[in-house]
Scaffold this active site. Sequence first.
Site, PDB file in Angstrom:
ATOM      1  CE1 TYR A 192       1.054   7.929   2.299  1.00  0.00           C
ATOM      2  CE2 TYR A 192       1.315   5.688   1.636  1.00  0.00           C
ATOM      3  CZ  TYR A 192       0.492   6.870   2.337  1.00  0.00           C
ATOM      4  OH  TYR A 192      -0.312   6.613   2.954  1.00  0.00           O
ATOM      5  CG  ASP A 214      -2.192   1.232   1.164  1.00  0.00           C
ATOM      6  OD1 ASP A 214      -3.543   1.148   1.149  1.00  0.00           O
ATOM      7  OD2 ASP A 214      -1.048   2.442   2.073  1.00  0.00           O
TER       8      ASP A 214
END
Length: 285
Positions: free
Chosen positions: A54, A49
Amino acid sequence: MEIPIQFPTVPLSSGHNIPVLGLGMSHHGGYSHNALLYALRSCGIRHIDTAKRYGNEELVGKAVSESGVKREELWITTKLWPGDYGYDKATQACLDACKRLGVQYLDLYLMHWPDAHVPGKSSREARAETWKALEDLYYRGICRSIGVSNFLIHHLEQLKEDCSVVPHLNQVEYHPFQRPQELVNYCKRNNIVFGGYCPLAKGQALTHPLILRIAKQYGKTPAQICIRWSIQNGVVTIPKSTKESRIQENCQVFDFHLQHSDMMWISSLHSNKKLIHLTYPLWKG
């Protein structure tokens, strides 16, 4: 290389089965190449995930390529950042994510947050327009399942009124101190699988006396108790770690079962303590 165990899966309304345990990435020290390779090769992790926010999609793709695990055995989730909301931007952002990850399709693509700052449109209008882009990506097979993250009941109700595909999954903060049961129940009634991130409450649950007592009772670690509690509640659970030993520990939760009374004791810790704020301030980037 040892043969890793296969984790249980949960069926989505898209017709695909998502592994009930995944490994989460993050932008706060949330990536270790060696740890991800170890998770894939030695621990049985098949569910990764990540998110555009990110900043590690390319690194995840590199690790997947190096791992030797077949693409069809993997479940890759990534998320659409609010700065890319809107039909055209969302479509392009998805294609760009696939390119960074080195894949032809995503197993699950999530709208990262309900707040939508699109000039000239209300948040509801922007969410609906963005979701319609995800619906088309789903129909094209580029996203095999689509969902949302951090959406509350009223956000989900609006999508149901405005669009045609009900989200296959809603990923929300979920741990012993934050158990949004009304939202869980709503998702269950509407055939939306509930996903939970932050299952260890950023480590805060690991020192709670009750969790420590139950861990000692079962001969397990506090982290394993929290993850097992989440999974037994029917939640697709996404712990994060960059340490190989912790990842291995977090995966060893399928050889025991928490008794009903212990489940209830852990659930009683709920205090509506949110560690992640719903309105995310970092819109740029």
